[in-house]
Design a protein around this motif. Structure first.
Motif, PDB file in Angstrom:
ATOM      1  N   SER A 212       0.826  -1.231   0.000  1.00  0.00           N
ATOM      2  CA  SER A 212       0.000   0.000   0.000  1.00  0.00           C
ATOM      3  C   SER A 212       0.847   1.262   0.000  1.00  0.00           C
ATOM      4  O   SER A 212       0.607   2.204   0.754  1.00  0.00           O
ATOM      5  N   VAL A 230      -3.201  -4.986   1.975  1.00  0.00           N
ATOM      6  CA  VAL A 230      -3.023  -5.554   3.314  1.00  0.00           C
ATOM      7  C   VAL A 230      -3.842  -6.832   3.457  1.00  0.00           C
ATOM      8  O   VAL A 230      -3.366  -7.838   4.008  1.00  0.00           O
ATOM      9  N   GLY A 248       3.360   1.221   3.760  1.00  0.00           N
ATOM     10  CA  GLY A 248       1.971   1.139   4.210  1.00  0.00           C
ATOM     11  C   GLY A 248       1.309   2.494   4.280  1.00  0.00           C
ATOM     12  O   GLY A 248       0.371   2.707   5.069  1.00  0.00           O
ATOM     13  N   THR A 251      -2.488   2.512   3.992  1.00  0.00           N
ATOM     14  CA  THR A 251      -3.230   1.501   4.753  1.00  0.00           C
ATOM     15  C   THR A 251      -4.582   2.076   5.174  1.00  0.00           C
ATOM     16  O   THR A 251      -4.674   3.219   5.627  1.00  0.00           O
ATOM     17  N   ASP A 255      -8.215  -2.079   7.426  1.00  0.00           N
ATOM     18  CA  ASP A 255      -7.134  -3.059   7.343  1.00  0.00           C
ATOM     19  C   ASP A 255      -6.608  -3.463   8.720  1.00  0.00           C
ATOM     20  O   ASP A 255      -5.933  -4.495   8.847  1.00  0.00           O
TER      21      ASP A 255
END
Length: 433
Positions: A212, A230, A248, A251, A255
């Protein structure tokens, strides 16, 4: 330096930011042997003394995500979009790198990190034997993950090479740990990501993976699979092993239900700013995510300083949240120290029995003086000149402001490689970003 070292009359700053003044740290066999405010007469003469009066002793820094050989391409791709950065510059130049290029890239990166107080780094790159050799030659610690592209035509060879590398070298050097490095869910799609993770389980190794990074990656993943990156990682078994999640940045809050305490996020805000990757969600989710800081490769962030990344994260966070009281100095320090928990080298605490991976700070300099709060001075004012010493496993890699490594020789070799890279030009990349 002798194997037995006494750091005398220093001020300790522990992993939680607590300061204890006028302490003696006895180091033997690479480990912290004794911590006391007294001088132990029975040990005098057996330990080489290093006067730390007025200085601060802290655990070293962890660079939780980098591509160390990319130091060889520092500044080669500037002021372009992230798509062009990958597809028109980095991937094509990388396709022609030799093992020697990668060795010297990792060497100059390791030297820079030691100078910046990094005692261990998590690397994600190919030609892993060259990185391993550079780590051994520099004396720094590293967690090395051979990069695997599931979409590459030689995917099977990449995976087998990584397996053979881990089977041969895991446990051979106390300063090195090995894991698998699937590049990302979108470059290791479908069963290939699951296969790589299953191999990691059999090898009892972790993984290190990009997840991500951009908003577009998340949108495309949902469009193609019905899942976020994720969730794809979760369903592939990625949270069943120790996992370093590079970035991330995007994210999603939903998630969080997939993420467990085996996962450590490595934030690299300088890269996100440089490549205009957006604000993402990490500033809002920081209290819900187990994280520390990486630097990404120097081809994107130009420097290899986790401290700089932490500083930018704190400043961005205060700006984005419109709250000067959030992203507190003590919390940023704890996040910096959290990288030790991810790499599990028995480091990060100044306690008896822990490996002596330590820094000695001189804050009595123009840029940091006067010192009202040493953590504030370190996080917001310091630079590498304030780091007098960098110690790994009881060995000084930087002492009294000077690196042990022959930096003149390293720079000379890197200059030759720079000339060769430009002469060879670009090749064809194995994958597209």
């Amino acid at each position: 330096m002798k194997e037995k070292i006494l750091l005398k009359k220093g001020n300790i700053i522990d992993e939680n930011g607590k300061v204890t003044e006028n302490i003696n740290v006895y180091i033997s066999g690479g480990k912290i042997h004794k911590i006391t405010n007294e001088i132990l007469n029975e040990l005098m003469g057996r330990y080489e003394e290093v006067d730390c009066t007025g200085n601060y002793i802290t655990p070293g820094f962890i660079n939780l995500h980098t591509h160390s050989p990319m130091n060889i391409m520092k500044g080669i791709a500037e002021d372009i979009s992230i798509d062009n950065w990958f597809n028109e510059k980095i991937f094509p130049y990388e396709s022609k790198l030799t093992d020697e290029d990668i060795y010297w890239g990792a060497m100059v990166a390791s030297a820079e990190m030691v100078n910046n107080g990094v005692t261990a780094f998590a690397d994600h790159y190919f030609a892993q034997k060259s990185v391993y050799k550079a780590v051994e030659d520099m004396g720094i610690r590293a967690d090395i993950a051979p990069t695997i592209f599931g979409l590459a035509v030689d995917y099977r060879n990449q995976l087998n090479d990584a397996i053979n590398f881990i089977e041969k070298y895991q446990g051979k050097n106390s300063r090195v740990n090995l894991r698998l490095g699937p590049h990302a869910p979108y470059t290791c799609p479908g069963d290939k990501l699951t296969e790589i993770i299953d191999v990691a389980k059999k090898l009892k190794a972790g993984i290190h993976i990009h997840v991500s990074e951009t908003e577009e990656q998340v949108i495309d993943s949902i469009k193609d699979t019905g899942k976020t990156p994720v969730e794809v990682l979760y369903e592939s078994g990625g949270f069943d092993v120790d996992v370093i999640i590079a970035h991330g940045l995007w994210t999603k809050k939903e998630d969080l239900k997939f993420i467990n305490d085996k996962a450590f996020f490595a934030f690299s805000p300088k890269t996100y700013m440089k490549l205009s990757m957006g604000e993402g969600s990490i500033y809002n989710l920081k209290d819900d995510i187990n994280f520390s800081f990486g630097t990404d490769g120097a081809a994107s962030s130009n420097t290899l300083s986790p401290l700089e990344q932490a500083r930018l994260f704190a400043l961005n966070g205060k700006f984005i949240s419109n709250s000067a009281t959030d992203f507190k100095t003590i919390d940023i320090w704890k996040a910096l120290m959290n990288g030790h928990n991810a790499l599990k080298f028995n480091t990060g605490k100044i306690q008896e029995g822990y490996n002596a991976d330590l820094l000695i700070w001189d804050l009595n300099k123009l840029n940091t003086f006067p010192v009202y709060d040493p953590l504030t001075s370190i996080i917001y004012s310091s630079n590498p000149d304030n780091i007098k010493c960098t110690m790994v496993e009881g060995e000084f890699l930087k002492f009294d402001g000077k690196l042990k490594a022959d930096t003149d020789h390293i720079l000379k070799q890197v200059k030759k490689i720079q000339d060769n890279i430009l002469k060879r030009g670009k090749g064809e990349s194995k994958v597209q970003y």
